[in-house]
Design an enzyme around this catalytic site. Sequence first.
Site, PDB file in Angstrom:
ATOM      1  N   SER A  97     -61.765  45.375 -16.106  1.00 18.09           N
ATOM      2  CA  SER A  97     -61.406  45.909 -14.792  1.00 18.09           C
ATOM      3  C   SER A  97     -61.595  44.790 -13.781  1.00 18.09           C
ATOM      4  CB  SER A  97     -62.305  47.093 -14.435  1.00 18.09           C
ATOM      5  OG  SER A  97     -62.201  47.435 -13.066  1.00 18.09           O
ATOM      6  N   TYR A 102     -71.041  50.840 -14.183  1.00 21.30           N
ATOM      7  CA  TYR A 102     -69.648  50.652 -14.603  1.00 21.30           C
ATOM      8  C   TYR A 102     -69.206  49.206 -14.406  1.00 21.30           C
ATOM      9  CZ  TYR A 102     -64.563  50.840 -14.546  1.00 21.30           C
ATOM     10  OH  TYR A 102     -63.230  50.596 -14.789  1.00 21.30           O
TER      11      TYR A 102
END
Length: 259
Positions: free
Chosen positions: A138, A151
């Site tokens: 990401s 995360y």
Amino acid sequence: MKTALITGASSGIGTAFAQELAMRQINLILVARSQDKLYQLAEQLQHQAPIKVEVIVQDLTEQQAAKQIYDIVEEKEISVDFLINNAGFGDYGEFAQRELPRQVEMIQLNIVALVELTHLFLLKMQQRGAGNIINVASIAGFLPLPYLSVYAATKAFVLSFSEALWAENQGTDINILALCPGPTDSNFFKVADFPEGFSYKDNDVLTSAKEVVKDALEALKKKKSNIVSGGLSNQFIVNSSRFLPRELLVNLIEKRFRD
């Protein structure tokens, strides 16, 4: 025909990978814990393309899940040419206020299962002398993200891990790519429990999962180590630490992500 194994295949980027690879007449192994969605997708894809689709219903947050998937594939005597480690989730909120088991599950899925699957299938690829691995990281992997702290840290791991393996396998026919999407049209924000008014729910700023997948496959073809998908704004985000002090940057991010 070649075969691709896709985790998190029941929605979002995982489904988009399955659809695109089916169009390219690549057999599929679809992995997720959503049995009904997987079988529905498998039936749809087999009607659209002359391919075989295997379904493995597995929760990758469980211990030994990766080994169980690998053993099933071995029992079926299938060679995996593309491993796409897409399964993952986030959890929005102040770290100390979120449930600890949820954070541990995130690490298990986003890191541990990914590492285990990569190790198991990469070894087979090296023995055959060819293969492709896409690990979905990401743009969060480039920066610390307050309120998505675990995360972002897991995605930083995926990015670093994948680039290191890319370097280890240079000069071979094994391609390893870290895919780094920005905000994508998927169920990520719902699963991560973002507040209702968060602006990424405005579709104008979301990249389609189909576009992310096409960017990934093009970068894999070019043997790149990573690809930041989603346009110039995401390129600016991942390179911002070159121009701004990290403390200033993380404070700006904190204000952006604060509920």
